[in-house]
Structure formats: structure tokens, C-alpha cells
Design a protein around this motif. Sequence first.
Motif, PDB file in Angstrom:
ATOM      1  N   MET A 291       0.897  -1.316   0.070  1.00 29.68           N
ATOM      2  CA  MET A 291      -0.222   0.075  -0.155  1.00 29.68           C
ATOM      3  C   MET A 291       0.859   1.283   0.169  1.00 29.68           C
ATOM      4  O   MET A 291       1.854   1.190   0.813  1.00 29.68           O
ATOM      5  CB  MET A 291      -0.770  -0.173   1.230  1.00 29.68           C
ATOM      6  CG  MET A 291      -1.639   1.163   1.459  1.00 29.68           C
ATOM      7  SD  MET A 291      -2.505   1.372   2.935  1.00 29.68           S
ATOM      8  CE  MET A 291      -3.671   0.049   2.749  1.00 29.68           C
ATOM      9  N   ASP A 292       0.675   1.991  -0.864  1.00 30.91           N
ATOM     10  CA  ASP A 292       1.243   3.391  -0.944  1.00 30.91           C
ATOM     11  C   ASP A 292       1.040   4.189   0.152  1.00 30.91           C
ATOM     12  O   ASP A 292      -0.142   4.116   0.797  1.00 30.91           O
ATOM     13  CB  ASP A 292       0.828   4.152  -2.120  1.00 30.91           C
ATOM     14  CG  ASP A 292       1.689   3.351  -3.444  1.00 30.91           C
ATOM     15  OD1 ASP A 292       2.486   2.957  -3.582  1.00 30.91           O
ATOM     16  OD2 ASP A 292       0.828   3.713  -4.568  1.00 30.91           O
ATOM     17  N   TYR A 293       1.987   4.999   0.720  1.00 28.24           N
ATOM     18  CA  TYR A 293       1.467   6.049   1.783  1.00 28.24           C
ATOM     19  C   TYR A 293       0.376   6.906   1.576  1.00 28.24           C
ATOM     20  O   TYR A 293       0.639   7.654   0.528  1.00 28.24           O
ATOM     21  CB  TYR A 293       2.736   6.496   2.515  1.00 28.24           C
ATOM     22  CG  TYR A 293       2.478   7.452   3.727  1.00 28.24           C
ATOM     23  CD1 TYR A 293       1.941   6.781   4.903  1.00 28.24           C
ATOM     24  CD2 TYR A 293       2.595   9.005   3.652  1.00 28.24           C
ATOM     25  CE1 TYR A 293       1.761   7.768   5.872  1.00 28.24           C
ATOM     26  CE2 TYR A 293       2.365   9.476   4.819  1.00 28.24           C
ATOM     27  CZ  TYR A 293       1.830   8.908   6.087  1.00 28.24           C
ATOM     28  OH  TYR A 293       1.762   9.748   7.027  1.00 28.24           O
ATOM     29  N   LYS A 294      -0.381   7.136   2.477  1.00 30.32           N
ATOM     30  CA  LYS A 294      -1.753   8.007   2.088  1.00 30.32           C
ATOM     31  C   LYS A 294      -2.202   8.135   0.746  1.00 30.32           C
ATOM     32  O   LYS A 294      -2.075   9.138  -0.130  1.00 30.32           O
ATOM     33  CB  LYS A 294      -1.012   9.312   2.580  1.00 30.32           C
ATOM     34  CG  LYS A 294      -0.965   9.596   4.077  1.00 30.32           C
ATOM     35  CD  LYS A 294      -1.481  10.811   4.415  1.00 30.32           C
ATOM     36  CE  LYS A 294      -1.189  11.015   6.041  1.00 30.32           C
ATOM     37  NZ  LYS A 294      -2.059  11.751   6.821  1.00 30.32           N
ATOM     38  N   GLN A 295      -2.829   7.082   0.480  1.00 32.28           N
ATOM     39  CA  GLN A 295      -3.478   6.871  -1.037  1.00 32.28           C
ATOM     40  C   GLN A 295      -4.524   8.100  -1.364  1.00 32.28           C
ATOM     41  O   GLN A 295      -4.509   8.543  -2.259  1.00 32.28           O
ATOM     42  CB  GLN A 295      -4.164   5.559  -1.372  1.00 32.28           C
ATOM     43  CG  GLN A 295      -3.163   4.444  -1.330  1.00 32.28           C
ATOM     44  CD  GLN A 295      -3.847   2.983  -1.461  1.00 32.28           C
ATOM     45  OE1 GLN A 295      -4.854   2.942  -1.373  1.00 32.28           O
ATOM     46  NE2 GLN A 295      -3.158   2.046  -1.663  1.00 32.28           N
TER      47      GLN A 295
ATOM     48  N   GLU B 123       5.661   1.160  10.066  1.00 31.45           N
ATOM     49  CA  GLU B 123       7.389   1.095  10.258  1.00 31.45           C
ATOM     50  C   GLU B 123       7.853   1.337   8.822  1.00 31.45           C
ATOM     51  O   GLU B 123       9.067   1.548   8.948  1.00 31.45           O
ATOM     52  CB  GLU B 123       7.472  -0.127  10.743  1.00 31.45           C
ATOM     53  CG  GLU B 123       6.981  -0.783  12.043  1.00 31.45           C
ATOM     54  CD  GLU B 123       7.364   0.244  13.260  1.00 31.45           C
ATOM     55  OE1 GLU B 123       8.609   0.711  13.279  1.00 31.45           O
ATOM     56  OE2 GLU B 123       6.349   0.610  14.091  1.00 31.45           O
ATOM     57  N   ASN B 124       6.975   1.103   7.798  1.00 35.09           N
ATOM     58  CA  ASN B 124       7.747   1.336   6.423  1.00 35.09           C
ATOM     59  C   ASN B 124       7.366   2.717   5.821  1.00 35.09           C
ATOM     60  O   ASN B 124       7.903   2.882   4.963  1.00 35.09           O
ATOM     61  CB  ASN B 124       6.805   0.207   5.410  1.00 35.09           C
ATOM     62  CG  ASN B 124       7.248  -1.156   5.818  1.00 35.09           C
ATOM     63  OD1 ASN B 124       8.323  -1.547   6.504  1.00 35.09           O
ATOM     64  ND2 ASN B 124       6.429  -2.268   5.356  1.00 35.09           N
TER      65      ASN B 124
ATOM     66  N   GLU C 147      10.431  11.018   7.326  1.00 35.83           N
ATOM     67  CA  GLU C 147      10.017  12.366   6.929  1.00 35.83           C
ATOM     68  C   GLU C 147       8.656  12.583   6.942  1.00 35.83           C
ATOM     69  O   GLU C 147       7.972  13.754   7.248  1.00 35.83           O
ATOM     70  CB  GLU C 147      10.493  12.650   5.261  1.00 35.83           C
ATOM     71  CG  GLU C 147      10.159  14.056   4.837  1.00 35.83           C
ATOM     72  CD  GLU C 147      10.581  14.115   3.437  1.00 35.83           C
ATOM     73  OE1 GLU C 147      10.183  14.849   2.927  1.00 35.83           O
ATOM     74  OE2 GLU C 147      11.249  13.119   2.742  1.00 35.83           O
ATOM     75  N   TYR C 148       7.714  11.277   6.812  1.00 37.23           N
ATOM     76  CA  TYR C 148       6.466  11.674   6.662  1.00 37.23           C
ATOM     77  C   TYR C 148       5.652  11.487   8.156  1.00 37.23           C
ATOM     78  O   TYR C 148       4.602  11.735   8.441  1.00 37.23           O
ATOM     79  CB  TYR C 148       5.740  10.780   5.435  1.00 37.23           C
ATOM     80  CG  TYR C 148       6.397  11.443   4.324  1.00 37.23           C
ATOM     81  CD1 TYR C 148       5.918  12.504   3.730  1.00 37.23           C
ATOM     82  CD2 TYR C 148       6.936  10.399   3.492  1.00 37.23           C
ATOM     83  CE1 TYR C 148       6.416  13.064   2.517  1.00 37.23           C
ATOM     84  CE2 TYR C 148       7.722  10.949   2.096  1.00 37.23           C
ATOM     85  CZ  TYR C 148       6.981  11.994   1.844  1.00 37.23           C
ATOM     86  OH  TYR C 148       7.569  12.634   0.492  1.00 37.23           O
ATOM     87  N   LEU C 149       6.347  10.230   8.650  1.00 39.96           N
ATOM     88  CA  LEU C 149       5.784   9.667   9.972  1.00 39.96           C
ATOM     89  C   LEU C 149       7.031   9.404  10.822  1.00 39.96           C
ATOM     90  O   LEU C 149       7.466   8.364  10.842  1.00 39.96           O
ATOM     91  CB  LEU C 149       4.938   8.448   9.671  1.00 39.96           C
ATOM     92  CG  LEU C 149       4.081   8.021  10.844  1.00 39.96           C
ATOM     93  CD1 LEU C 149       2.965   9.215  11.310  1.00 39.96           C
ATOM     94  CD2 LEU C 149       3.462   6.707  10.750  1.00 39.96           C
TER      95      LEU C 149
ATOM     96  N   GLY D 179       7.518   7.342  16.805  1.00 43.88           N
ATOM     97  CA  GLY D 179       6.708   7.977  17.954  1.00 43.88           C
ATOM     98  C   GLY D 179       5.400   8.583  17.701  1.00 43.88           C
ATOM     99  O   GLY D 179       4.478   8.985  18.510  1.00 43.88           O
ATOM    100  N   ALA D 180       5.185   8.829  16.412  1.00 39.91           N
ATOM    101  CA  ALA D 180       3.991   9.493  15.881  1.00 39.91           C
ATOM    102  C   ALA D 180       3.071   8.229  15.602  1.00 39.91           C
ATOM    103  O   ALA D 180       3.279   7.189  15.194  1.00 39.91           O
ATOM    104  CB  ALA D 180       4.260  10.332  14.519  1.00 39.91           C
ATOM    105  N   ARG D 181       1.676   8.611  15.149  1.00 35.63           N
ATOM    106  CA  ARG D 181       0.772   7.755  14.808  1.00 35.63           C
ATOM    107  C   ARG D 181      -0.041   8.270  13.700  1.00 35.63           C
ATOM    108  O   ARG D 181      -0.269   9.508  13.568  1.00 35.63           O
ATOM    109  CB  ARG D 181      -0.314   7.679  16.152  1.00 35.63           C
ATOM    110  CG  ARG D 181       0.278   7.211  17.189  1.00 35.63           C
ATOM    111  CD  ARG D 181      -0.812   7.562  18.477  1.00 35.63           C
ATOM    112  NE  ARG D 181      -0.082   6.704  19.537  1.00 35.63           N
ATOM    113  CZ  ARG D 181       0.936   7.447  20.526  1.00 35.63           C
ATOM    114  NH1 ARG D 181       1.367   8.726  20.263  1.00 35.63           N
ATOM    115  NH2 ARG D 181       1.445   6.715  21.641  1.00 35.63           N
ATOM    116  N   GLU D 182      -0.299   7.280  12.672  1.00 36.61           N
ATOM    117  CA  GLU D 182      -1.149   7.665  11.402  1.00 36.61           C
ATOM    118  C   GLU D 182      -2.329   8.258  11.861  1.00 36.61           C
ATOM    119  O   GLU D 182      -3.269   7.684  12.599  1.00 36.61           O
ATOM    120  CB  GLU D 182      -0.981   6.443  10.608  1.00 36.61           C
ATOM    121  CG  GLU D 182      -1.936   6.911   9.231  1.00 36.61           C
ATOM    122  CD  GLU D 182      -1.164   7.918   8.371  1.00 36.61           C
ATOM    123  OE1 GLU D 182      -2.211   8.577   7.729  1.00 36.61           O
ATOM    124  OE2 GLU D 182      -0.084   8.122   8.430  1.00 36.61           O
TER     125      GLU D 182
END
Length: 111
Positions: free
Chosen positions: A1-5, A61-62, A66-68, A71-74
Motif C-alpha cells: 500500500m502506498d502511503y496516504k493513497q 514502520e515502512n 520524513e512523513y511519519l 513515536g507518531a501515529r497515523e
Amino acid sequence: MDYKQTKGNEIKGSLEISVSYNEEEYEGEIEKWNEVLIHGSPEGLKSLAKLLIEIAELNQENVDDEYLPVGAREHYYLRPGFELSRSSVGVIVGRLDAKGTRAFHEGYIPK
């Protein structure tokens, strides 16, 4: 899955998320409680379900730091008048587990 489709207008169809503030007297005691109400058209509810599955299936984790960062949460912010109806409250939908640590936020109280 691409990040933030999905980016912007994640919710299609009609979706309302609101808060109901309730109060009831019983045997001289006043009980107060809040309820979150989620109502939508079939397309709106399916769109919300798709967004929830996307967040749940994301391997944080993947995602590049830079984007996440660790310690951050989607999460996604659903905004009244944009993704949600104008009669809605703003809602943040996100993961409990943090990238890199899998820790839940300090205020979390398990059931």
C-alpha cells in the motif's frame, strides 16, 4: 500500500458525525453522558469504512520518517464542510499504536 493513497476529501457521499449531550434524572440523581453519533448515506459509510481499513492496514514502520516520525501515529482529520457535513464536529481518526514503539498514548484506558 502506498502511503496516504487518499489526500483531501477522503469521504465520499454524505457523512455526519456529531455529539449528543444527554441528561436524565432518576430517583433524584442526575445522570449525564455523551454519545458520538455517526450517520451517513451508504456511500458515506462505505467511504469511512475504507478509510478505517486503510489506517488499520498501514504498516507504519515502512513509512519514511520524513512523513511519519518514530513515536507518531497515523491519523486523518475529518473536517466539517469538507469531508463531513457542516452539521458535524471535527474528528481525528487514527491509530493508537505509535511508530517504532507501538506504545499507546498516555491517556488511553483499556476496557
